[in-house]
Design an enzyme around this catalytic site. Structure first.
Site, PDB file in Angstrom:
ATOM      1  N   SER A 147       0.851  -1.197   0.000  1.00  0.00           N
ATOM      2  CA  SER A 147       0.000   0.000   0.000  1.00  0.00           C
ATOM      3  C   SER A 147       0.881   1.239   0.000  1.00  0.00           C
ATOM      4  O   SER A 147       2.086   1.157   0.276  1.00  0.00           O
ATOM      5  CB  SER A 147      -0.850  -0.015   1.274  1.00  0.00           C
ATOM      6  OG  SER A 147      -1.451   1.245   1.505  1.00  0.00           O
ATOM      7  N   TYR A 160      -3.589  -1.008   9.917  1.00  0.00           N
ATOM      8  CA  TYR A 160      -3.349  -1.132   8.468  1.00  0.00           C
ATOM      9  C   TYR A 160      -1.935  -0.649   8.137  1.00  0.00           C
ATOM     10  O   TYR A 160      -1.194  -1.310   7.410  1.00  0.00           O
ATOM     11  CB  TYR A 160      -4.396  -0.320   7.711  1.00  0.00           C
ATOM     12  CG  TYR A 160      -4.397  -0.535   6.214  1.00  0.00           C
ATOM     13  CD1 TYR A 160      -5.025  -1.644   5.658  1.00  0.00           C
ATOM     14  CD2 TYR A 160      -3.783   0.375   5.356  1.00  0.00           C
ATOM     15  CE1 TYR A 160      -5.038  -1.840   4.284  1.00  0.00           C
ATOM     16  CE2 TYR A 160      -3.800   0.186   3.976  1.00  0.00           C
ATOM     17  CZ  TYR A 160      -4.430  -0.927   3.446  1.00  0.00           C
ATOM     18  OH  TYR A 160      -4.431  -1.120   2.095  1.00  0.00           O
TER      19      TYR A 160
HETATM   20  P1  NAD Z   1     -11.748  -5.386  -1.539  1.00  0.00           P
HETATM   21  O1  NAD Z   1     -12.323  -5.108  -0.185  1.00  0.00           O
HETATM   22  O2  NAD Z   1     -12.566  -5.085  -2.745  1.00  0.00           O
HETATM   23  O3  NAD Z   1     -11.226  -6.876  -1.640  1.00  0.00           O
HETATM   24  C1  NAD Z   1     -10.597  -7.525  -0.585  1.00  0.00           C
HETATM   25  C2  NAD Z   1     -10.580  -9.012  -0.858  1.00  0.00           C
HETATM   26  O4  NAD Z   1     -10.065  -9.674   0.299  1.00  0.00           O
HETATM   27  C3  NAD Z   1     -11.970  -9.562  -1.105  1.00  0.00           C
HETATM   28  O5  NAD Z   1     -11.917 -10.516  -2.130  1.00  0.00           O
HETATM   29  C4  NAD Z   1     -12.322 -10.222   0.217  1.00  0.00           C
HETATM   30  O6  NAD Z   1     -13.187 -11.319   0.096  1.00  0.00           O
HETATM   31  C5  NAD Z   1     -10.965 -10.682   0.678  1.00  0.00           C
HETATM   32  N1  NAD Z   1     -10.974 -10.854   2.120  1.00  0.00           N
HETATM   33  C6  NAD Z   1     -11.289  -9.918   3.043  1.00  0.00           C
HETATM   34  N2  NAD Z   1     -11.265 -10.480   4.274  1.00  0.00           N
HETATM   35  C7  NAD Z   1     -10.933 -11.783   4.090  1.00  0.00           C
HETATM   36  C8  NAD Z   1     -10.774 -12.868   4.972  1.00  0.00           C
HETATM   37  N3  NAD Z   1     -10.978 -12.752   6.287  1.00  0.00           N
HETATM   38  N4  NAD Z   1     -10.450 -14.077   4.452  1.00  0.00           N
HETATM   39  C9  NAD Z   1     -10.287 -14.224   3.128  1.00  0.00           C
HETATM   40  N5  NAD Z   1     -10.423 -13.233   2.243  1.00  0.00           N
HETATM   41  C10 NAD Z   1     -10.753 -12.024   2.730  1.00  0.00           C
HETATM   42  O7  NAD Z   1     -10.411  -4.551  -1.559  1.00  0.00           O
HETATM   43  P2  NAD Z   1      -9.277  -4.304  -2.662  1.00  0.00           P
HETATM   44  O8  NAD Z   1      -9.162  -2.843  -2.800  1.00  0.00           O
HETATM   45  O9  NAD Z   1      -9.465  -5.136  -3.871  1.00  0.00           O
HETATM   46  O10 NAD Z   1      -8.010  -4.778  -1.807  1.00  0.00           O
HETATM   47  C11 NAD Z   1      -7.131  -5.806  -2.205  1.00  0.00           C
HETATM   48  C12 NAD Z   1      -5.791  -5.557  -1.552  1.00  0.00           C
HETATM   49  O11 NAD Z   1      -5.265  -4.320  -2.029  1.00  0.00           O
HETATM   50  C13 NAD Z   1      -5.832  -5.431  -0.040  1.00  0.00           C
HETATM   51  O12 NAD Z   1      -4.687  -6.048   0.521  1.00  0.00           O
HETATM   52  C14 NAD Z   1      -5.782  -3.934   0.187  1.00  0.00           C
HETATM   53  O13 NAD Z   1      -5.240  -3.590   1.441  1.00  0.00           O
HETATM   54  C15 NAD Z   1      -4.878  -3.529  -0.946  1.00  0.00           C
HETATM   55  N6  NAD Z   1      -4.939  -2.112  -1.304  1.00  0.00           N
HETATM   56  C16 NAD Z   1      -6.088  -1.554  -1.799  1.00  0.00           C
HETATM   57  C17 NAD Z   1      -6.082  -0.208  -2.127  1.00  0.00           C
HETATM   58  C18 NAD Z   1      -7.281   0.475  -2.684  1.00  0.00           C
HETATM   59  O14 NAD Z   1      -7.233   1.700  -2.862  1.00  0.00           O
HETATM   60  N7  NAD Z   1      -8.368  -0.207  -2.980  1.00  0.00           N
HETATM   61  C19 NAD Z   1      -4.949   0.556  -1.941  1.00  0.00           C
HETATM   62  C20 NAD Z   1      -3.805  -0.039  -1.435  1.00  0.00           C
HETATM   63  C21 NAD Z   1      -3.823  -1.376  -1.122  1.00  0.00           C
END
Ligand code: NAD
Length: 255
Positions: A147, A160
Protein backbone atom coordinates in the site's frame (compact mmCIF):
# COMPACT_ATOMS: atom_id res chain seq x y z
CA UNK A 1 12.03 -16.07 -28.16
CA UNK A 2 10.96 -12.43 -28.17
CA UNK A 3 10.66 -10.15 -25.19
CA UNK A 4 6.87 -10.50 -24.96
CA UNK A 5 7.21 -14.29 -24.63
CA UNK A 6 8.95 -13.72 -21.29
CA UNK A 7 5.68 -12.34 -19.96
CA UNK A 8 3.69 -15.51 -20.79
CA UNK A 9 2.56 -17.68 -17.88
CA UNK A 10 1.34 -20.70 -19.88
CA UNK A 11 0.99 -23.81 -17.76
CA UNK A 12 1.77 -22.00 -14.50
CA UNK A 13 -0.41 -22.26 -11.41
CA UNK A 14 -1.20 -19.10 -9.47
CA UNK A 15 -2.76 -18.98 -6.02
CA UNK A 16 -4.56 -15.65 -5.59
CA UNK A 17 -6.16 -14.67 -2.28
CA UNK A 18 -9.14 -12.33 -2.21
CA UNK A 19 -9.86 -13.15 -5.85
CA UNK A 20 -13.62 -12.58 -5.76
CA UNK A 21 -13.64 -8.86 -6.41
CA UNK A 22 -11.55 -5.72 -6.64
CA UNK A 23 -7.83 -5.90 -7.21
CA UNK A 24 -7.66 -9.67 -6.59
CA UNK A 25 -10.18 -10.31 -9.35
CA UNK A 26 -8.28 -8.05 -11.75
CA UNK A 27 -5.01 -9.81 -10.93
CA UNK A 28 -6.49 -13.31 -11.18
CA UNK A 29 -8.05 -12.61 -14.58
CA UNK A 30 -4.86 -10.99 -15.88
CA UNK A 31 -2.72 -13.97 -14.80
CA UNK A 32 -5.23 -16.21 -16.58
CA UNK A 33 -5.06 -14.10 -19.75
CA UNK A 34 -1.30 -14.54 -19.61
CA UNK A 35 -1.84 -18.32 -19.51
CA UNK A 36 -1.94 -19.36 -15.84
CA UNK A 37 -4.46 -21.60 -14.14
CA UNK A 38 -5.79 -19.87 -11.04
CA UNK A 39 -6.49 -21.33 -7.62
CA UNK A 40 -8.53 -18.57 -6.04
CA UNK A 41 -9.08 -18.14 -2.33
CA UNK A 42 -11.61 -15.89 -0.66
CA UNK A 43 -13.98 -15.47 2.21
CA UNK A 44 -17.20 -15.67 0.19
CA UNK A 45 -18.67 -19.14 -0.45
CA UNK A 46 -18.25 -18.64 -4.22
CA UNK A 47 -16.38 -16.46 -6.69
CA UNK A 48 -18.48 -17.13 -9.78
CA UNK A 49 -17.86 -13.79 -11.51
CA UNK A 50 -14.10 -14.32 -11.35
CA UNK A 51 -14.56 -17.93 -12.48
CA UNK A 52 -16.52 -16.80 -15.54
CA UNK A 53 -13.91 -14.22 -16.52
CA UNK A 54 -11.10 -16.75 -16.15
CA UNK A 55 -12.97 -19.34 -18.19
CA UNK A 56 -13.32 -16.71 -20.91
CA UNK A 57 -9.58 -16.12 -20.73
CA UNK A 58 -9.17 -19.83 -21.56
CA UNK A 59 -7.56 -21.29 -18.44
CA UNK A 60 -8.85 -23.19 -15.42
CA UNK A 61 -10.18 -21.77 -12.17
CA UNK A 62 -10.66 -23.56 -8.87
CA UNK A 63 -11.99 -21.79 -5.81
CA UNK A 64 -11.35 -22.42 -2.14
CA UNK A 65 -13.42 -20.59 0.47
CA UNK A 66 -11.52 -19.74 3.64
CA UNK A 67 -11.33 -17.11 6.35
CA UNK A 68 -7.73 -15.93 6.24
CA UNK A 69 -7.91 -13.98 9.48
CA UNK A 70 -6.58 -17.31 10.77
CA UNK A 71 -3.57 -19.02 9.22
CA UNK A 72 -5.21 -22.39 9.84
CA UNK A 73 -6.43 -22.84 6.20
CA UNK A 74 -2.96 -22.27 4.68
CA UNK A 75 -1.88 -25.94 4.40
CA UNK A 76 -5.27 -26.89 2.95
CA UNK A 77 -4.98 -24.13 0.33
CA UNK A 78 -1.71 -25.59 -0.93
CA UNK A 79 -3.06 -29.16 -0.79
CA UNK A 80 -6.06 -28.01 -2.83
CA UNK A 81 -3.95 -26.21 -5.42
CA UNK A 82 -1.62 -29.21 -5.78
CA UNK A 83 -4.55 -31.57 -6.12
CA UNK A 84 -6.14 -29.35 -8.78
CA UNK A 85 -3.07 -28.44 -10.82
CA UNK A 86 -0.11 -30.58 -9.63
CA UNK A 87 2.26 -27.69 -8.90
CA UNK A 88 2.33 -24.11 -7.67
CA UNK A 89 4.37 -21.38 -9.34
CA UNK A 90 2.92 -18.04 -8.25
CA UNK A 91 1.45 -16.92 -4.93
CA UNK A 92 -0.38 -13.59 -4.81
CA UNK A 93 -1.28 -12.41 -1.32
CA UNK A 94 -3.97 -9.86 -2.06
CA UNK A 95 -6.67 -10.42 0.58
CA UNK A 96 -6.64 -7.53 2.99
CA UNK A 97 -8.86 -5.37 5.15
CA UNK A 98 -8.70 -1.90 6.66
CA UNK A 99 -10.23 -0.59 9.91
CA UNK A 100 -10.60 3.14 10.50
CA UNK A 101 -10.86 4.82 13.89
CA UNK A 102 -9.13 7.54 15.88
CA UNK A 103 -5.95 5.97 17.15
CA UNK A 104 -6.74 6.88 20.78
CA UNK A 105 -9.95 4.83 20.46
CA UNK A 106 -8.55 1.95 18.39
CA UNK A 107 -9.67 -1.47 19.67
CA UNK A 108 -7.71 -4.67 20.13
CA UNK A 109 -10.11 -6.48 17.78
CA UNK A 110 -9.46 -3.94 14.99
CA UNK A 111 -5.74 -4.33 15.62
CA UNK A 112 -5.75 -8.14 15.64
CA UNK A 113 -8.03 -8.77 12.64
CA UNK A 114 -6.02 -6.50 10.34
CA UNK A 115 -2.60 -7.70 11.49
CA UNK A 116 -3.69 -11.35 11.36
CA UNK A 117 -5.03 -11.17 7.81
CA UNK A 118 -2.76 -8.56 6.19
CA UNK A 119 0.52 -9.64 7.81
CA UNK A 120 0.43 -12.93 9.73
CA UNK A 121 -1.49 -15.07 7.24
CA UNK A 122 0.38 -13.37 4.40
CA UNK A 123 3.65 -14.48 6.01
CA UNK A 124 2.53 -18.09 6.39
CA UNK A 125 1.24 -18.12 2.79
CA UNK A 126 4.67 -16.94 1.65
CA UNK A 127 6.39 -19.54 3.80
CA UNK A 128 4.17 -22.33 2.43
CA UNK A 129 4.81 -21.07 -1.10
CA UNK A 130 8.58 -21.00 -0.62
CA UNK A 131 8.57 -24.50 0.88
CA UNK A 132 6.64 -25.77 -2.13
CA UNK A 133 8.87 -23.98 -4.66
CA UNK A 134 11.99 -25.39 -2.96
CA UNK A 135 10.45 -28.89 -2.90
CA UNK A 136 9.59 -28.63 -6.60
CA UNK A 137 13.03 -27.26 -7.43
CA UNK A 138 11.34 -24.86 -9.83
CA UNK A 139 11.68 -21.52 -8.12
CA UNK A 140 8.58 -19.37 -8.02
CA UNK A 141 7.06 -15.94 -7.67
CA UNK A 142 5.62 -14.35 -4.55
CA UNK A 143 3.65 -11.13 -4.99
CA UNK A 144 2.37 -9.34 -1.92
CA UNK A 145 -0.09 -6.48 -2.09
CA UNK A 146 1.29 -3.61 -0.08
CA UNK A 147 0.00 0.00 0.00
CA UNK A 148 0.98 3.66 -0.01
CA UNK A 149 0.99 3.09 3.75
CA UNK A 150 3.98 0.80 3.30
CA UNK A 151 5.80 4.15 2.77
CA UNK A 152 3.66 6.71 4.59
CA UNK A 153 1.98 6.91 8.00
CA UNK A 154 -1.60 7.58 7.01
CA UNK A 155 -4.18 8.65 9.55
CA UNK A 156 -6.76 6.76 11.68
CA UNK A 157 -5.61 3.38 10.30
CA UNK A 158 -2.90 2.24 12.76
CA UNK A 159 -3.21 -1.52 12.26
CA UNK A 160 -3.35 -1.13 8.47
CA UNK A 161 -0.24 1.06 8.43
CA UNK A 162 1.61 -1.39 10.68
CA UNK A 163 0.55 -4.34 8.54
CA UNK A 164 1.44 -2.78 5.19
CA UNK A 165 4.74 -1.36 6.45
CA UNK A 166 5.50 -4.90 7.60
CA UNK A 167 4.53 -6.35 4.21
CA UNK A 168 7.13 -4.22 2.44
CA UNK A 169 10.12 -5.01 4.68
CA UNK A 170 9.09 -8.64 5.17
CA UNK A 171 9.03 -8.98 1.37
CA UNK A 172 12.61 -7.68 1.33
CA UNK A 173 13.68 -10.20 3.98
CA UNK A 174 12.07 -13.11 2.14
CA UNK A 175 13.71 -12.02 -1.11
CA UNK A 176 17.09 -12.08 0.64
CA UNK A 177 16.63 -15.59 1.99
CA UNK A 178 14.94 -17.17 -0.99
CA UNK A 179 16.61 -15.60 -4.03
CA UNK A 180 19.18 -18.44 -4.07
CA UNK A 181 16.26 -20.83 -4.74
CA UNK A 182 15.14 -18.76 -7.75
CA UNK A 183 12.23 -17.44 -5.74
CA UNK A 184 11.33 -13.80 -6.39
CA UNK A 185 9.45 -12.08 -3.57
CA UNK A 186 8.15 -8.65 -4.53
CA UNK A 187 5.22 -6.42 -3.73
CA UNK A 188 2.85 -4.03 -5.44
CA UNK A 189 1.78 -0.87 -3.63
CA UNK A 190 -1.51 0.30 -5.14
CA UNK A 191 -2.40 3.94 -4.73
CA UNK A 192 -6.00 5.00 -4.37
CA UNK A 193 -8.00 2.43 -6.30
CA UNK A 194 -11.74 2.40 -6.92
CA UNK A 195 -12.75 -0.81 -5.08
CA UNK A 196 -14.95 -1.75 -2.10
CA UNK A 197 -11.91 -1.07 0.11
CA UNK A 198 -12.15 2.68 -0.63
CA UNK A 199 -15.92 2.99 -0.95
CA UNK A 200 -16.20 5.05 2.26
CA UNK A 201 -13.44 7.42 1.14
CA UNK A 202 -14.96 7.92 -2.29
CA UNK A 203 -18.39 8.56 -0.76
CA UNK A 204 -16.93 11.37 1.39
CA UNK A 205 -16.99 14.35 -1.04
CA UNK A 206 -14.31 16.39 0.78
CA UNK A 207 -11.88 13.49 1.28
CA UNK A 208 -12.46 12.32 -2.27
CA UNK A 209 -11.75 15.77 -3.75
CA UNK A 210 -8.64 16.16 -1.58
CA UNK A 211 -7.32 12.77 -2.68
CA UNK A 212 -8.02 13.33 -6.38
CA UNK A 213 -6.39 16.76 -6.22
CA UNK A 214 -3.16 15.17 -4.97
CA UNK A 215 -2.96 12.36 -7.56
CA UNK A 216 -0.86 13.55 -10.52
CA UNK A 217 -2.77 11.21 -12.85
CA UNK A 218 -5.99 12.93 -11.72
CA UNK A 219 -8.09 9.79 -11.29
CA UNK A 220 -8.62 6.78 -9.03
CA UNK A 221 -6.83 3.63 -10.13
CA UNK A 222 -8.62 0.49 -11.30
CA UNK A 223 -7.96 -3.24 -10.92
CA UNK A 224 -6.61 -3.23 -14.49
CA UNK A 225 -3.94 -0.72 -13.44
CA UNK A 226 -2.37 -3.23 -11.03
CA UNK A 227 -2.87 -6.22 -13.34
CA UNK A 228 0.06 -5.36 -15.60
CA UNK A 229 2.45 -5.08 -12.67
CA UNK A 230 1.20 -8.42 -11.35
CA UNK A 231 1.71 -10.24 -14.66
CA UNK A 232 5.18 -8.70 -14.95
CA UNK A 233 6.25 -9.74 -11.44
CA UNK A 234 4.79 -13.22 -11.96
CA UNK A 235 6.75 -13.70 -15.17
CA UNK A 236 10.29 -14.50 -16.27
CA UNK A 237 10.58 -10.85 -17.35
CA UNK A 238 11.03 -10.06 -13.63
CA UNK A 239 13.51 -12.86 -12.78
CA UNK A 240 16.13 -10.35 -11.56
CA UNK A 241 13.76 -8.25 -9.45
CA UNK A 242 14.01 -9.21 -5.80
CA UNK A 243 12.47 -7.60 -2.73
CA UNK A 244 11.09 -4.53 -4.46
CA UNK A 245 7.74 -2.84 -3.93
CA UNK A 246 6.40 -1.31 -7.14
CA UNK A 247 4.03 1.61 -6.61
CA UNK A 248 1.05 1.71 -8.97
CA UNK A 249 -0.30 4.99 -7.74
CA UNK A 250 -0.76 7.52 -10.56
CA UNK A 251 2.24 9.39 -9.16
CA UNK A 252 0.99 9.81 -5.56
CA UNK A 253 4.34 8.92 -3.96
CA UNK A 254 6.27 11.07 -6.40
CA UNK A 255 4.71 14.25 -4.99
P1 NAD B 1 -11.75 -5.39 -1.54
O1 NAD B 1 -12.32 -5.11 -0.19
O2 NAD B 1 -12.57 -5.08 -2.75
O3 NAD B 1 -11.23 -6.88 -1.64
C1 NAD B 1 -10.60 -7.52 -0.58
C2 NAD B 1 -10.58 -9.01 -0.86
O4 NAD B 1 -10.06 -9.67 0.30
C3 NAD B 1 -11.97 -9.56 -1.10
O5 NAD B 1 -11.92 -10.52 -2.13
C4 NAD B 1 -12.32 -10.22 0.22
O6 NAD B 1 -13.19 -11.32 0.10
C5 NAD B 1 -10.96 -10.68 0.68
N1 NAD B 1 -10.97 -10.85 2.12
C6 NAD B 1 -11.29 -9.92 3.04
N2 NAD B 1 -11.27 -10.48 4.27
C7 NAD B 1 -10.93 -11.78 4.09
C8 NAD B 1 -10.77 -12.87 4.97
N3 NAD B 1 -10.98 -12.75 6.29
N4 NAD B 1 -10.45 -14.08 4.45
C9 NAD B 1 -10.29 -14.22 3.13
N5 NAD B 1 -10.42 -13.23 2.24
C10 NAD B 1 -10.75 -12.02 2.73
O7 NAD B 1 -10.41 -4.55 -1.56
P2 NAD B 1 -9.28 -4.30 -2.66
O8 NAD B 1 -9.16 -2.84 -2.80
O9 NAD B 1 -9.46 -5.14 -3.87
O10 NAD B 1 -8.01 -4.78 -1.81
C11 NAD B 1 -7.13 -5.81 -2.20
C12 NAD B 1 -5.79 -5.56 -1.55
O11 NAD B 1 -5.26 -4.32 -2.03
C13 NAD B 1 -5.83 -5.43 -0.04
O12 NAD B 1 -4.69 -6.05 0.52
C14 NAD B 1 -5.78 -3.93 0.19
O13 NAD B 1 -5.24 -3.59 1.44
C15 NAD B 1 -4.88 -3.53 -0.95
N6 NAD B 1 -4.94 -2.11 -1.30
C16 NAD B 1 -6.09 -1.55 -1.80
C17 NAD B 1 -6.08 -0.21 -2.13
C18 NAD B 1 -7.28 0.47 -2.68
O14 NAD B 1 -7.23 1.70 -2.86
N7 NAD B 1 -8.37 -0.21 -2.98
C19 NAD B 1 -4.95 0.56 -1.94
C20 NAD B 1 -3.81 -0.04 -1.43
C21 NAD B 1 -3.82 -1.38 -1.12
Amino acid sequence: MGILDLFRLDGKTAIVTGCGRGLGQGIGVALAEAGANVFGVGQAPQADATGELIKKAGTKFEYFSADLVSREPVPRIFEGALQAFGHVDIVVNNAGIIKRNDTVDFTEADWDDVINLNLKTLFFMCQAGARQFIKQGTGGKIINIASMLSFQGGIRVPSYTASKGGVRTLTMLMANEWAPYHINANAIAPGYMATDNTEALRADKDRSAAILGRIPAGRWGTPLDVAGAAVFLASAAADYINGYTIAVDGGWLAR
